[in-house]
Design a protein around this motif. Structure first.
Motif, mmCIF file in Angstrom:
data_model
loop_
_atom_site.group_PDB
_atom_site.id
_atom_site.type_symbol
_atom_site.label_atom_id
_atom_site.label_comp_id
_atom_site.label_asym_id
_atom_site.label_seq_id
_atom_site.Cartn_x
_atom_site.Cartn_y
_atom_site.Cartn_z
ATOM 1 N N VAL A 58 8.514 71.277 1.045
ATOM 2 C CA VAL A 58 9.512 72.120 1.711
ATOM 3 C C VAL A 58 9.052 72.460 3.127
ATOM 4 O O VAL A 58 9.847 72.443 4.075
ATOM 5 C CB VAL A 58 9.808 73.396 0.876
ATOM 6 N N ASP A 59 7.755 72.736 3.299
ATOM 7 C CA ASP A 59 7.234 72.965 4.660
ATOM 8 C C ASP A 59 7.546 71.759 5.545
ATOM 9 O O ASP A 59 7.920 71.895 6.707
ATOM 10 C CB ASP A 59 5.709 73.154 4.635
ATOM 11 N N TRP A 60 7.372 70.573 4.950
ATOM 12 C CA TRP A 60 7.595 69.359 5.727
ATOM 13 C C TRP A 60 9.079 69.212 6.101
ATOM 14 O O TRP A 60 9.423 68.817 7.214
ATOM 15 C CB TRP A 60 7.088 68.134 4.953
ATOM 16 N N LEU A 61 9.944 69.562 5.143
ATOM 17 C CA LEU A 61 11.387 69.517 5.436
ATOM 18 C C LEU A 61 11.739 70.461 6.593
ATOM 19 O O LEU A 61 12.596 70.153 7.424
ATOM 20 C CB LEU A 61 12.191 69.931 4.199
ATOM 21 N N ILE A 62 11.077 71.604 6.611
ATOM 22 C CA ILE A 62 11.315 72.576 7.684
ATOM 23 C C ILE A 62 10.954 71.948 9.038
ATOM 24 O O ILE A 62 11.650 72.144 10.037
ATOM 25 C CB ILE A 62 10.485 73.860 7.437
ATOM 26 N N HIS A 63 9.884 71.168 9.056
ATOM 27 C CA HIS A 63 9.512 70.464 10.287
ATOM 28 C C HIS A 63 10.576 69.434 10.666
ATOM 29 O O HIS A 63 10.842 69.207 11.839
ATOM 30 C CB HIS A 63 8.144 69.785 10.125
ATOM 31 N N VAL A 64 11.171 68.824 9.629
ATOM 32 C CA VAL A 64 12.245 67.855 9.887
ATOM 33 C C VAL A 64 13.434 68.573 10.530
ATOM 34 O O VAL A 64 14.014 68.106 11.513
ATOM 35 C CB VAL A 64 12.677 67.145 8.581
ATOM 36 N N PHE A 65 13.792 69.733 9.972
ATOM 37 C CA PHE A 65 14.908 70.496 10.542
ATOM 38 C C PHE A 65 14.589 70.920 11.984
ATOM 39 O O PHE A 65 15.464 70.928 12.851
ATOM 40 C CB PHE A 65 15.216 71.745 9.692
ATOM 41 N N GLY A 90 18.941 105.666 23.363
ATOM 42 C CA GLY A 90 17.888 106.304 22.556
ATOM 43 C C GLY A 90 17.509 105.555 21.299
ATOM 44 O O GLY A 90 16.646 105.995 20.538
ATOM 45 N N GLN A 91 18.167 104.412 21.051
ATOM 46 C CA GLN A 91 17.783 103.589 19.896
ATOM 47 C C GLN A 91 17.122 102.306 20.399
ATOM 48 O O GLN A 91 17.436 101.841 21.492
ATOM 49 C CB GLN A 91 19.008 103.193 19.076
ATOM 50 N N THR A 92 16.236 101.750 19.573
ATOM 51 C CA THR A 92 15.606 100.477 19.944
ATOM 52 C C THR A 92 15.892 99.428 18.877
ATOM 53 O O THR A 92 15.733 99.702 17.682
ATOM 54 C CB THR A 92 14.072 100.631 20.068
ATOM 55 N N PHE A 93 16.325 98.273 19.336
ATOM 56 C CA PHE A 93 16.457 97.124 18.440
ATOM 57 C C PHE A 93 15.225 96.261 18.692
ATOM 58 O O PHE A 93 15.062 95.706 19.783
ATOM 59 C CB PHE A 93 17.731 96.334 18.727
ATOM 60 N N VAL A 94 14.356 96.198 17.691
ATOM 61 C CA VAL A 94 13.141 95.389 17.832
ATOM 62 C C VAL A 94 13.474 94.020 17.243
ATOM 63 O O VAL A 94 13.729 93.897 16.042
ATOM 64 C CB VAL A 94 11.951 96.027 17.095
ATOM 65 N N VAL A 95 13.506 93.027 18.119
ATOM 66 C CA VAL A 95 13.929 91.681 17.690
ATOM 67 C C VAL A 95 12.694 90.785 17.590
ATOM 68 O O VAL A 95 12.037 90.517 18.603
ATOM 69 C CB VAL A 95 14.916 91.061 18.703
ATOM 70 N N PHE A 96 12.384 90.354 16.398
ATOM 71 C CA PHE A 96 11.282 89.410 16.202
ATOM 72 C C PHE A 96 11.872 88.018 16.007
ATOM 73 O O PHE A 96 12.800 87.840 15.207
ATOM 74 C CB PHE A 96 10.467 89.773 14.964
ATOM 75 N N THR A 97 11.341 87.057 16.725
ATOM 76 C CA THR A 97 11.761 85.664 16.543
ATOM 77 C C THR A 97 10.618 84.916 15.862
ATOM 78 O O THR A 97 9.496 84.887 16.386
ATOM 79 C CB THR A 97 12.093 85.014 17.897
ATOM 80 N N PHE A 98 10.903 84.384 14.698
ATOM 81 C CA PHE A 98 9.886 83.702 13.897
ATOM 82 C C PHE A 98 10.143 82.202 13.884
ATOM 83 O O PHE A 98 11.292 81.778 13.745
ATOM 84 C CB PHE A 98 9.942 84.176 12.442
ATOM 85 N N SER A 99 9.086 81.421 13.973
ATOM 86 C CA SER A 99 9.230 79.982 13.775
ATOM 87 C C SER A 99 9.202 79.713 12.274
ATOM 88 O O SER A 99 8.299 80.188 11.563
ATOM 89 C CB SER A 99 8.090 79.230 14.443
ATOM 90 N N HIS A 100 10.188 78.927 11.813
ATOM 91 C CA HIS A 100 10.205 78.586 10.388
ATOM 92 C C HIS A 100 9.016 77.722 9.992
ATOM 93 O O HIS A 100 8.750 77.543 8.811
ATOM 94 C CB HIS A 100 11.508 77.846 10.042
ATOM 95 N N LYS A 101 8.292 77.189 10.994
ATOM 96 C CA LYS A 101 7.147 76.351 10.642
ATOM 97 C C LYS A 101 6.134 77.146 9.812
ATOM 98 O O LYS A 101 5.456 76.590 8.961
ATOM 99 C CB LYS A 101 6.463 75.824 11.908
ATOM 100 N N ILE A 102 6.001 78.438 10.110
ATOM 101 C CA ILE A 102 5.021 79.208 9.332
ATOM 102 C C ILE A 102 5.606 80.470 8.672
ATOM 103 O O ILE A 102 4.860 81.263 8.092
ATOM 104 C CB ILE A 102 3.763 79.576 10.146
ATOM 105 N N PHE A 103 6.906 80.666 8.795
ATOM 106 C CA PHE A 103 7.507 81.840 8.144
ATOM 107 C C PHE A 103 8.815 81.451 7.462
ATOM 108 O O PHE A 103 9.602 80.695 8.035
ATOM 109 C CB PHE A 103 7.882 82.905 9.182
ATOM 110 N N ASP A 104 9.063 82.030 6.295
ATOM 111 C CA ASP A 104 10.439 82.025 5.793
ATOM 112 C C ASP A 104 10.964 83.460 5.907
ATOM 113 O O ASP A 104 10.230 84.358 6.371
ATOM 114 C CB ASP A 104 10.515 81.459 4.360
ATOM 115 N N GLY A 105 12.211 83.682 5.531
ATOM 116 C CA GLY A 105 12.837 84.995 5.755
ATOM 117 C C GLY A 105 12.069 86.135 5.107
ATOM 118 O O GLY A 105 11.819 87.173 5.722
ATOM 119 N N LEU A 106 11.665 85.920 3.852
ATOM 120 C CA LEU A 106 10.948 86.972 3.151
ATOM 121 C C LEU A 106 9.554 87.169 3.766
ATOM 122 O O LEU A 106 9.056 88.290 3.884
ATOM 123 C CB LEU A 106 10.832 86.592 1.678
#
Lengths: 436, 86
Positions: A14-21, A130-146
């Motif tokens: 599955v990690d490899w498929l993520i690299h394909v995507f 007065g509010q902050t939206f903290v936006v993290f951008t993750f690479s799927h190469k080493i992270f999934d949503g959870l």
């Protein structure tokens, strides 16, 4: 060894498929396979404080110094280059005057980040009234949503108590170069299942004009606690106890089918890949990095459309059959066989199953968040939601997440797929979920 | 499993849930809701699959209402009734 990651970690299929995507995305829209998680914080997060903590935290994890390599046995692995620095980009802070500017601002921020294949995480702060939206951008190469949510929770733990913080040992991954008969059997099963999914004619999918300058747009619907409770109650009543995911998938298919009709598309089948978590319950807190997920595939016949209860029954039956036949486990085993192929070749092969249209759209239900803290860097958190960047094709995905009883929906799409009218139609369809 | 008693059914369900949720069977309370144990859609369907294989009962297309399915005790009662209606 202080670092939580040894120098070598084998990649799963599955990690490899993520690299394909990732490869497929970069070839078409010059953007990697990434996703965002946004924390809505009721207070202003100080960028210096935030960056300082984040930089110190990232140093604990040498996985950020890694890249893909192939072992002598041809299995791909994550090679940690201990002598390399961790590639980071500076956190950008933008102030907006009104929440209606949020989407445009987010899009601008994301475009500013030049794609760097060695950078696996970056962050932005959007401040509004007065509010902050903290936006993290993750690479799927080493992270999934959870894993992304777990990263945020672990970062919060670190920030709260640096001295008492202990790096949780991340589980390693064997090469999986064994049990070949089992893998080939899984391969045969999955191959047959995907061919069965593949329609005789083109499946129902929105025309995709993916270009280098394409960008993702995120249409969001945030349900209040009361609305969410009502939706979950309806799911329990109509689909069955705990069957929130099948209920939301069925209603999503119904709503999208309505849009296909509205735009005058032929009544072809709809195919939806659904991402599912593959972590064992006891490993949830330990598997922060890499992709511990699999896929289920749902096919809906053209004749089922317009019949919400028939679609719901179909989702439940297909889910039951796939779980009974251990489809997600077989998908993971089958994917192990694909690791031998280079990403460029594998991306072409994947397209053959469905004549270029991989799916009508992708679907994911993250479920209840693993981010359990009420605060982030000392400020109260009022929401957390996901903004996926679905692979191209289909360049269109739907994700539901649940932050402490509040359901959040994001429809992510490449900018030329929908008109504003289409999005209004979809949003209004989803908003009605709480009125059923 | 025609002669299954409610106690046997509860024991089987507890063992299956322990397996699905990777928990110690002794730590599972039979009157605790499956939701608070950590079950979600997928793990619940896994449980339905195990019910089919253990008791030869296919429940996925029944109404699956909360009353009958929310705890091990309730579910055991429902399965017992289904088996004795057969």
């Amino acid at each position: 060894m202080k670092s939580s990651m040894k120098n070598k970690r084998y990649l799963t299929g599955v990690d490899w498929l993520i690299h394909v995507f990732d490869h497929m995305n970069r070839k078409t829209i010059e953007s990697g396979n990434e996703f965002h998680i946004v924390l809505k914080v009721d207070g202003v997060v100080q960028v210096d404080f935030f960056e300082n903590d984040l930089n110190a935290f990232l140093q604990k994890y040498s996985v950020f110094k890694g890249k893909v390599a192939r072992a002598w046995n041809l299995a791909p692995f994550w090679k940690v280059r201990q002598d390399q620095p961790i590639v980071q980009t500076a956190t950008q802070t933008t102030e907006i005057l009104d929440l209606s500017e949020f989407d445009l601002c987010l899009d601008g921020l994301i475009k500013k980040h030049k794609y760097d294949p060695s950078c696996y995480l970056f962050s932005d702060l959007i401040i509004c009234k007065g509010q902050t939206f903290v936006v993290f951008t993750f690479s799927h190469k080493i992270f999934d949503g959870l894993g992304g949510e777990l990263f945020l929770q672990t970062f919060q733990n670190f920030s709260t108590d640096r001295t008492g913080f202990k790096v949780e040992e991340q589980s390693t991954e064997p090469s999986h170069l064994d049990k070949w008969t089992e893998k080939f059997r899984s391969g045969r099963t999955i191959n047959r299942a995907l061919i069965k999914m593949s329609p005789e004619r083109r499946l129902r999918s929105f025309p995709l004009d993916a270009r280098e300058d394409s960008n993702y747009v995120f249409a969001r619907v945030h349900f209040t606690e009361k609305e969410s409770a009502r939706i979950i109650e309806q799911a329990n009543k109509k689909a069955g106890y705990l069957l929130v995911m099948p209920f939301l998938l069925a209603r999503t298919v119904q709503i999208f089918s309505g849009l296909f009709d509205k735009r005058g598309f032929d009544k072809d089948n709809i195919v939806v890949p659904v991402t599912v978590n593959a972590r064992k319950e006891e490993k949830k807190a330990k598997k922060m990095f890499f992709n511990h997920l699999s896929f289920l595939f749902f096919k809906f016949e053209a004749e089922e459309m317009g019949k919400p209860e028939r679609i719901l029954t179909s989702v439940k039956e297909q889910l039951f059959d796939q779980i009974k036949n251990k489809f997600s486990k077989q998908f993971m085993d089958n994917a192990m066989l694909m690791r031998i192929l280079p990403v460029s070749l594998l991306s072409k092969l994947l397209g053959l199953y469905s004549k270029g249209a991989m799916a009508s759209f992708s679907f994911s239900y993250v479920g209840e968040t693993v981010y359990k803290s009420d605060t982030f860097l000392g400020q109260p958190v009022s929401n957390l939601f996901h903004l996926p960047r679905p692979s191209v094709p289909p360049g269109l995905g739907v994700i539901f997440s649940n932050y402490k009883g509040k359901l959040n929906l994001t429809i992510s799409y490449l900018n030329n797929i929908f008109t504003e009218e289409d999005i209004d139609y979809l949003k209004s369809g989803f908003k009605k979920l709480s009125d059923e | 499993m025609d002669s299954a008693t409610k106690k046997n059914i509860e024991d089987t369900l507890t063992a299956e849930i322990a397996l699905i949720l990777s928990k110690d069977a002794n730590a599972i309370a039979r009157d605790e809701s499956l939701h608070s144990m950590g079950m979600d859609s997928l793990s619940f369907v896994e449980l339905l699959v195990s019910i089919e294989s253990n008791f030869n009962l296919t429940l996925v297309n029944t109404n699956l209402d909360r009353e009958d399915f929310s705890t091990i005790a309730n579910l055991a009662r429902r399965i017992y009734e289904e088996l004795h209606e057969k």
